[in-house]
Write a protein that holds these residues in place. Structure first.
Motif, PDB file in Angstrom:
ATOM      1  N   THR A  28      -7.005  13.001  10.926  1.00 35.24           N
ATOM      2  CA  THR A  28      -5.950  13.462  10.011  1.00 35.24           C
ATOM      3  C   THR A  28      -6.596  14.306   8.920  1.00 35.24           C
ATOM      4  O   THR A  28      -6.773  13.860   7.788  1.00 35.24           O
ATOM      5  CB  THR A  28      -5.206  12.259   9.372  1.00 35.24           C
ATOM      6  N   ASP A  32      -0.187  13.984   7.171  1.00 33.39           N
ATOM      7  CA  ASP A  32       0.260  13.058   8.211  1.00 33.39           C
ATOM      8  C   ASP A  32       1.779  13.224   8.361  1.00 33.39           C
ATOM      9  O   ASP A  32       2.560  12.494   7.765  1.00 33.39           O
ATOM     10  CB  ASP A  32      -0.100  11.620   7.825  1.00 33.39           C
ATOM     11  N   GLY A  35       3.678  10.251   9.788  1.00 29.73           N
ATOM     12  CA  GLY A  35       3.760   9.184   8.798  1.00 29.73           C
ATOM     13  C   GLY A  35       4.899   9.399   7.816  1.00 29.73           C
ATOM     14  O   GLY A  35       5.567   8.447   7.399  1.00 29.73           O
ATOM     15  N   PHE A  36       5.132  10.667   7.446  1.00 28.58           N
ATOM     16  CA  PHE A  36       6.245  10.989   6.555  1.00 28.58           C
ATOM     17  C   PHE A  36       7.578  10.596   7.186  1.00 28.58           C
ATOM     18  O   PHE A  36       8.493  10.115   6.516  1.00 28.58           O
ATOM     19  CB  PHE A  36       6.231  12.484   6.239  1.00 28.58           C
ATOM     20  N   VAL A  38       8.229   8.123   9.299  1.00 22.30           N
ATOM     21  CA  VAL A  38       8.517   6.674   9.388  1.00 22.30           C
ATOM     22  C   VAL A  38       8.477   5.968   8.051  1.00 22.30           C
ATOM     23  O   VAL A  38       9.090   4.898   7.877  1.00 22.30           O
ATOM     24  CB  VAL A  38       7.559   5.981  10.374  1.00 22.30           C
ATOM     25  N   GLY A  39       7.738   6.489   7.071  1.00 20.14           N
ATOM     26  CA  GLY A  39       7.719   5.896   5.746  1.00 20.14           C
ATOM     27  C   GLY A  39       6.817   4.676   5.615  1.00 20.14           C
ATOM     28  O   GLY A  39       6.019   4.364   6.496  1.00 20.14           O
ATOM     29  N   ASP A  40       6.986   3.973   4.491  1.00 14.19           N
ATOM     30  CA  ASP A  40       6.056   2.919   4.097  1.00 14.19           C
ATOM     31  C   ASP A  40       6.615   1.502   4.207  1.00 14.19           C
ATOM     32  O   ASP A  40       6.035   0.573   3.660  1.00 14.19           O
ATOM     33  CB  ASP A  40       5.621   3.141   2.642  1.00 14.19           C
ATOM     34  N   ARG A 100       3.750   3.494   8.377  1.00 17.48           N
ATOM     35  CA  ARG A 100       3.029   4.757   8.565  1.00 17.48           C
ATOM     36  C   ARG A 100       1.526   4.525   8.687  1.00 17.48           C
ATOM     37  O   ARG A 100       0.826   5.248   9.385  1.00 17.48           O
ATOM     38  CB  ARG A 100       3.346   5.746   7.442  1.00 17.48           C
ATOM     39  N   LYS A 101       1.026   3.478   8.021  1.00 16.87           N
ATOM     40  CA  LYS A 101      -0.401   3.160   8.101  1.00 16.87           C
ATOM     41  C   LYS A 101      -0.745   2.516   9.449  1.00 16.87           C
ATOM     42  O   LYS A 101      -1.851   2.709   9.967  1.00 16.87           O
ATOM     43  CB  LYS A 101      -0.793   2.232   6.957  1.00 16.87           C
ATOM     44  N   LEU A 104      -1.011   5.441  11.578  1.00 15.98           N
ATOM     45  CA  LEU A 104      -2.157   6.250  11.182  1.00 15.98           C
ATOM     46  C   LEU A 104      -3.441   5.728  11.843  1.00 15.98           C
ATOM     47  O   LEU A 104      -4.284   6.495  12.325  1.00 15.98           O
ATOM     48  CB  LEU A 104      -2.317   6.215   9.663  1.00 15.98           C
TER      49      LEU A 104
END
Length: 295
Positions: A28, A32, A35-36, A38-40, A100-101, A104
């Motif tokens: 990355t 990402d 990741g944006f 799907v969010g946190d 998102r992590k 990742l």
């Protein structure tokens, strides 16, 4: 398969975690985007083993997700056998953290675990093969490893129950044909190696004849590698060398060169102290893992 003593992760040097950081930077390098999407939000994901093999690479998998801010809970231990059974998948671990992590770290962690487990599995299978054929010596990998990924590959060999051989050029002085040709003779090359390496470093010499083996032993080589001999030729040479030098010099004999699981039994010979091969870590099948978000 499991190591008999201690925690395998304790083998790893202080700096190894920086390699994980570099893998993330490669995978990355900027934004990402997924990741944006799907969010946190906090989620869990299940690591499934989908093909049989030995689980190896747990510390690397853990560190990938630790750097991503996630937590891993294992259901199997390092070195245990993954058996997907009739269902075709086995829950091996649960990973929790921001969604998102989780995504990742997914591919970096899976690639590392699959490769490391594949090496451990092949290493163990080859070791079992030669033990059944009556070999009592050492099975070792080689330094034909992937630049930047050597630590993982050598770790996989060890988890698979075989010797990692030398890990780098600083671990032992191995004098191959190019060293001999460049220096002028086996005797001169061994003398120079002993002078600069001192007593801590073993000196190994690659030879392709009994004559060269004798010169290496006379010069003080600690290990003599009989390279690219036929199976029968190896047995004759090893026996002859051991008998000729019995009680005169201490040394180990190693064989290497083109050994695979298909032909290695032909080289089983207990006058040989070490069998080394790159076939336990080059081009081996990966153990198949997947990571699925729980829903």
């Amino acid at each position: 398969m499991a190591l008999q003593h201690g925690n395998p992760a304790d083998l790893l040097p202080v700096h190894w975690k920086s390699q994980i950081t570099a893998w993330f930077a490669e995978d990355t390098p900027s934004f990402d985007y997924g990741g944006f999407v799907v969010g946190d939000s906090p989620r869990t994901a299940t690591l499934y083993g989908k093909s049989p093999g030995i689980l190896a690479g747990v510390p690397f998998f853990d560190e990938v997700f630790a750097q991503a801010g996630c937590i891993v809970q294992w259901h199997l231990k390092e070195g245990e056998f993954v058996d997907p059974g009739p269902s075709g998948k086995l829950a091996v671990a649960t990973v929790s953290g921001p969604v998102r992590k989780l995504l990742l770290g997914e591919r970096v962690a899976l690639n590392t675990l699959s490769r490391c487990s594949g090496i451990a599995t092949k290493s163990h299978a080859t070791d079992v093969l030669i033990r059944k054929a009556g070999y009592t010596g050492i099975l070792a990998g080689t330094r034909k490893t992937t630049p930047g990924f050597r630590l993982v590959e050598k770790y996989g060999m060890i988890i698979g129950g075989v010797d990692g051989h030398r890990h780098d050029l600083s671990s032992m002085t191995m004098l191959k044909d190019n060293h001999i040709w460049a220096r002028g003779s086996i005797t001169e090359a061994v003398r120079a190696a002993k002078t600069i390496g001192g007593f801590p470093l073993k000196v190994e010499v690659e030879v392709d004849s009994e004559k060269d083996a004798d010169e290496a032993i006379e010069a003080g080589a600690d290990i003599v590698m009989l390279d690219n001999f036929s199976g029968e030729g190896l047995k004759i040479a090893a026996s002859s060398i051991k008998q000729r030098w019995a009680g005169k010099k201490q040394f180990l004999l190693e064989c290497s060169g083109g050994l695979t699981s298909d032909n290695i039994k032909a080289y089983v010979n207990n006058d040989i102290d070490i069998i080394s091969t790159s076939s336990i870590h080059q081009g081996v099948p990966h153990v198949d893992f997947s990571l699925k978000i729980d829903h």
